[in-house]
Design a protein around this motif. Sequence first.
Motif, mmCIF file in Angstrom:
data_model
loop_
_atom_site.group_PDB
_atom_site.id
_atom_site.type_symbol
_atom_site.label_atom_id
_atom_site.label_comp_id
_atom_site.label_asym_id
_atom_site.label_seq_id
_atom_site.Cartn_x
_atom_site.Cartn_y
_atom_site.Cartn_z
ATOM 1 N N GLU A 206 79.897 -23.170 -18.638
ATOM 2 C CA GLU A 206 80.681 -24.139 -19.387
ATOM 3 C C GLU A 206 80.753 -23.756 -20.861
ATOM 4 O OE1 GLU A 206 83.074 -27.395 -19.976
ATOM 5 O OE2 GLU A 206 82.360 -26.501 -18.096
ATOM 6 N N MET B 64 75.529 -23.228 -14.727
ATOM 7 C CA MET B 64 76.769 -23.959 -14.959
ATOM 8 C C MET B 64 76.938 -24.300 -16.438
ATOM 9 S SD MET B 64 76.839 -26.488 -11.637
ATOM 10 C CE MET B 64 78.356 -27.269 -12.163
ATOM 11 N N ALA B 65 75.799 -24.629 -17.104
ATOM 12 C CA ALA B 65 75.885 -24.916 -18.537
ATOM 13 C C ALA B 65 76.318 -23.669 -19.302
ATOM 14 C CB ALA B 65 74.539 -25.425 -19.045
ATOM 15 N N GLN C 107 68.145 -25.952 -8.273
ATOM 16 C CA GLN C 107 69.082 -26.859 -8.926
ATOM 17 C C GLN C 107 69.043 -26.685 -10.444
ATOM 18 O OE1 GLN C 107 68.004 -30.735 -7.516
ATOM 19 N NE2 GLN C 107 68.931 -30.454 -5.493
ATOM 20 N N ALA C 108 67.806 -26.499 -10.994
ATOM 21 C CA ALA C 108 67.703 -26.289 -12.438
ATOM 22 C C ALA C 108 68.406 -24.989 -12.844
ATOM 23 C CB ALA C 108 66.235 -26.260 -12.856
ATOM 24 N N GLU D 120 70.805 -23.581 -11.221
ATOM 25 C CA GLU D 120 72.241 -23.786 -11.053
ATOM 26 C C GLU D 120 72.817 -24.578 -12.224
ATOM 27 O OE1 GLU D 120 75.948 -23.460 -9.223
ATOM 28 O OE2 GLU D 120 74.045 -22.437 -8.864
ATOM 29 N N ARG D 121 72.060 -25.621 -12.652
ATOM 30 C CA ARG D 121 72.537 -26.380 -13.817
ATOM 31 C C ARG D 121 72.593 -25.503 -15.064
ATOM 32 N NH1 ARG D 121 69.236 -30.455 -11.510
ATOM 33 N NH2 ARG D 121 67.515 -29.872 -12.905
ATOM 34 N N GLU D 122 71.569 -24.656 -15.240
ATOM 35 C CA GLU D 122 71.569 -23.767 -16.406
ATOM 36 C C GLU D 122 72.724 -22.786 -16.341
ATOM 37 O OE1 GLU D 122 68.511 -20.670 -18.698
ATOM 38 O OE2 GLU D 122 67.913 -21.686 -16.827
#
Length: 276
Positions: free
Chosen positions: A157, A153-154, A146-147, A149-151
Amino acid sequence: MMTFSTPAAHGSEVVPRQWIGPAGAALLTLGMHAGLFALLLDSWSPALEMPVATQVMQTQLVSLPPPAPTESAVPVESPVEPAVEPPPREPQVDTHAQQQRLEQAELAFKRAEEERKAEQLKQQREQLERQREQQRQRDEQRRQEQAQERERMAQEEAWLQAAREAEATARAEAAERARQAAAAEAASRQYLPIAKKPPVYPQRALDSGLQGSCTVSYTVDVQGRVRSPEVVGDCHPLFIRPSLTAAKSFRYQPRIVDGRAVAVPDVKNTFHYRIE
């Protein structure tokens, strides 16, 4: 049946007599004993006499089945029953020792059962610990994913934001260029040049083989004439005078705003000097 024989005195023959029944035999025996005792008392004397023949009574005991009891029966001695061998004695079992063995066996069984249950509990705890460790590892891996994936996605973005900003900048620049082009086109339509005379190539520049460019900025007044020409940017000194002289000779159609002619400032024109 019982048979009694009594020998007669002085060598007489013995006459056998038979009595039937145990009662008669008992009475006869008692009578003979009583008579023998009385005879002994009467014939006893301290004087020495010649020995006489001794009367001998022989009895024989025969076992008969006991008769049925009757009211007139005279009690007699019970016949002697033959000795009966006792049955073989069964081996005696030590109940106390057997009870102790049973208790020990029961305790051993309970102990084995408790050990088996303890082993099962131990295995269950170990299995539960393994499951917890596996679940913890899965949770940790899920958190890492998840981390990541968040990175990711960041980053995406940020890239998208940068792309949007670049696109917006490009659109703004394009719009500005379009606006300037439209304004220039509109301005050029409104103050179109009527006459443009090219500058004279300086002889010294020709002799020297010198080439270059020179930009002149000026204002087009309400009559379409050039006012206040001046050189902007880099320009070789040999090209300044001919450029200003040529700019002064330009003529434009005046710019009309709301039906009135207006001056147009900061009009630029670049002169190119090339030897062909």
